[in-house]
Design an enzyme around this catalytic site. Sequence first.
Site, mmCIF file in Angstrom:
data_model
loop_
_atom_site.group_PDB
_atom_site.id
_atom_site.type_symbol
_atom_site.label_atom_id
_atom_site.label_comp_id
_atom_site.label_asym_id
_atom_site.label_seq_id
_atom_site.Cartn_x
_atom_site.Cartn_y
_atom_site.Cartn_z
ATOM 1 N N LYS A 1 0.867 -1.187 0.000
ATOM 2 C CA LYS A 1 0.000 0.000 0.000
ATOM 3 C C LYS A 1 0.893 1.222 0.000
ATOM 4 O O LYS A 1 2.027 1.177 0.502
ATOM 5 C CB LYS A 1 -0.891 0.024 1.252
ATOM 6 C CG LYS A 1 -2.148 0.851 1.087
ATOM 7 C CD LYS A 1 -3.196 0.091 0.306
ATOM 8 C CE LYS A 1 -4.472 0.868 0.136
ATOM 9 N NZ LYS A 1 -5.544 -0.011 -0.349
HETATM 10 P P1 NAD Z 1 -12.698 7.763 -2.921
HETATM 11 O O1 NAD Z 1 -11.705 8.787 -2.568
HETATM 12 O O2 NAD Z 1 -13.038 7.537 -4.361
HETATM 13 O O3 NAD Z 1 -14.075 8.008 -2.153
HETATM 14 C C1 NAD Z 1 -14.138 8.138 -0.761
HETATM 15 C C2 NAD Z 1 -15.543 8.593 -0.408
HETATM 16 O O4 NAD Z 1 -15.645 8.657 1.004
HETATM 17 C C3 NAD Z 1 -15.894 9.981 -0.928
HETATM 18 O O5 NAD Z 1 -17.264 10.007 -1.297
HETATM 19 C C4 NAD Z 1 -15.663 10.870 0.288
HETATM 20 O O6 NAD Z 1 -16.406 12.075 0.247
HETATM 21 C C5 NAD Z 1 -16.162 9.932 1.364
HETATM 22 N N1 NAD Z 1 -15.715 10.308 2.700
HETATM 23 C C6 NAD Z 1 -14.509 10.753 3.092
HETATM 24 N N2 NAD Z 1 -14.530 11.043 4.401
HETATM 25 C C7 NAD Z 1 -15.791 10.753 4.818
HETATM 26 C C8 NAD Z 1 -16.441 10.831 6.066
HETATM 27 N N3 NAD Z 1 -15.807 11.285 7.148
HETATM 28 N N4 NAD Z 1 -17.736 10.431 6.146
HETATM 29 C C9 NAD Z 1 -18.395 9.976 5.063
HETATM 30 N N5 NAD Z 1 -17.821 9.890 3.857
HETATM 31 C C10 NAD Z 1 -16.544 10.269 3.738
HETATM 32 O O7 NAD Z 1 -12.153 6.390 -2.282
HETATM 33 P P2 NAD Z 1 -12.547 4.905 -2.675
HETATM 34 O O8 NAD Z 1 -11.568 4.418 -3.687
HETATM 35 O O9 NAD Z 1 -14.013 4.819 -2.946
HETATM 36 O O10 NAD Z 1 -12.180 4.148 -1.321
HETATM 37 C C11 NAD Z 1 -13.092 4.044 -0.234
HETATM 38 C C12 NAD Z 1 -12.681 2.866 0.640
HETATM 39 O O11 NAD Z 1 -12.678 1.671 -0.147
HETATM 40 C C13 NAD Z 1 -11.263 2.960 1.229
HETATM 41 O O12 NAD Z 1 -11.256 2.312 2.478
HETATM 42 C C14 NAD Z 1 -10.436 2.147 0.244
HETATM 43 O O13 NAD Z 1 -9.235 1.663 0.818
HETATM 44 C C15 NAD Z 1 -11.418 1.040 -0.060
HETATM 45 N N6 NAD Z 1 -11.158 0.308 -1.301
HETATM 46 C C16 NAD Z 1 -11.072 0.936 -2.502
HETATM 47 C C17 NAD Z 1 -10.856 0.197 -3.642
HETATM 48 C C18 NAD Z 1 -10.818 0.826 -5.012
HETATM 49 O O14 NAD Z 1 -10.720 0.076 -5.996
HETATM 50 N N7 NAD Z 1 -10.933 2.133 -5.153
HETATM 51 C C19 NAD Z 1 -10.694 -1.194 -3.559
HETATM 52 C C20 NAD Z 1 -10.804 -1.813 -2.317
HETATM 53 C C21 NAD Z 1 -11.043 -1.060 -1.198
#
Ligand code: NAD
Length: 420
Positions: free
Chosen positions: A110
């Site tokens: 990561k």
């Molecule tokens: P992103 O940056 O695209 O979206 C994050 C979202 O969370 C946004 O809508 C943001 O406004 C919201 N957010 C941030 N702080 C917040 C809060 N305090 N309360 C409510 N909402 C809040 O990120 P993502 O890629 O969607 O990742 C989200 C989670 O999923 C993370 O834990 C990431 O590690 C995990 N994840 C992502 C992927 C991927 O392919 N992108 C894969 C596996 C896991």
Amino acid sequence: MTWSQAVAEGPLGDAHAQLAAAVGHLGYDDGTHQMLATPRREMQVAVPLRREDGSTAVYSGYRVQHNFSRGPAKGGLRFAPNVDLDEVRALAMWMTWKCALLDVPYGGAKGGVAIDPRAHTTLELERVTRRYTSEILPIIGPEVDIPAPDMGTNEQTMAWIMDTYSAAMGHTVPGVVTGKPIALGGSLGRAAATSRGVAHIALLAMEAQGFKASHASAAVQGFGKVGRDAARFLDDAGVAVRAVSDIDGAVFNKEGLDIFALAKHVDATGTVVGFEGSEPIDPAELLTLDVDVLVPAALEGVLTGANAGAVQARIVVEGANGPTTKEADQILTDRGVLMVPDILANAGGVVVSYFEWVQANMAFQWSEQEVNSRLKERMTKAWRDVVAFAGDRSLTYREAATILAVQRVTEAHRLRGLYP
Ligand code: NAD
């Protein structure tokens, strides 16, 4: 002398506790435990930025490669203000288990830069990305460690990493990142893969618990790359998505939000707040709403000892990594809530990242239908593996998933032996 692990707080403490429980169940010795707990390589770099106004700022960047016993390290890159080394270590360890559970030939890694992407222009983010890439360049590569998007980064970020890396190598290297734009060799179906997997697993969990999707309701925390399409796929399957939230607030509609219209609203305004077909609610309330399925898809550590007792959902599907603290996990499990762990629920992204890497290495593109059907097959198999393993041994799905993964990584360790 027996090895004793330093006690960490937060996500790293949770990750260590999950590993310790798996090691205890498997009866592994201290040396094996220590091998599994210790990241193989960590890099911390300073990332200086010349801002558009001429001033300079310096950010901390990290890349942690937790394990490469089963193949190159693999994991996302996060841009978020509070990222620190321990958080990246936890996320890297979870990537190792996730890749092993889904049986993709990778270890776990990561990366993170402690920066608020919303406080920077596109040009500044490009400069930060390129500088960070050049700092970690010696330890990444298509056969070494392959970054992908995570919180605060996207396919444009991946394009800048690929370009910076390719410039240094003197030739184009598409396999150094996944989650690239399609025009640069990205895979069809990658952008929505994590969400597609989350929704697929949520539907399998509902079926297992006797919920009909068309009569079920859900709440989704986060409306980014994971939450937005997870809400869309659940909506498409007939689930009433009653509430979603983002960093600015939360919106609610008892009959189910019109996710298509909400996505258009977010494209136009940048937030879910103010969506016409909804009423605003306190974002903290979203986690305890009267719904069947809760999908935390934003941050880690949001379900805690303080709010777990009030969660009304019967199923929690972890779209985010590490959204449930150890304490909350115990409370929810004791209350009979089905906890579907992150390393299973959100693995769709890394599965299609693997497909993207395979396609890049073959210089060949699969159809979206082929990608989606292979994804579904892998997710379903992992789900069945976890359900069967848990059922046979009276384990939670988190315990079963971690044990299965830890077993596979340890087998690779043992077969390779210890050099010298
Ligand atoms: P992103 O940056 O695209 O979206 C994050 C979202 O969370 C946004 O809508 C943001 O406004 C919201 N957010 C941030 N702080 C917040 C809060 N305090 N309360 C409510 N909402 C809040 O990120 P993502 O890629 O969607 O990742 C989200 C989670 O999923 C993370 O834990 C990431 O590690 C995990 N994840 C992502 C992927 C991927 O392919 N992108 C894969 C596996 C896991």
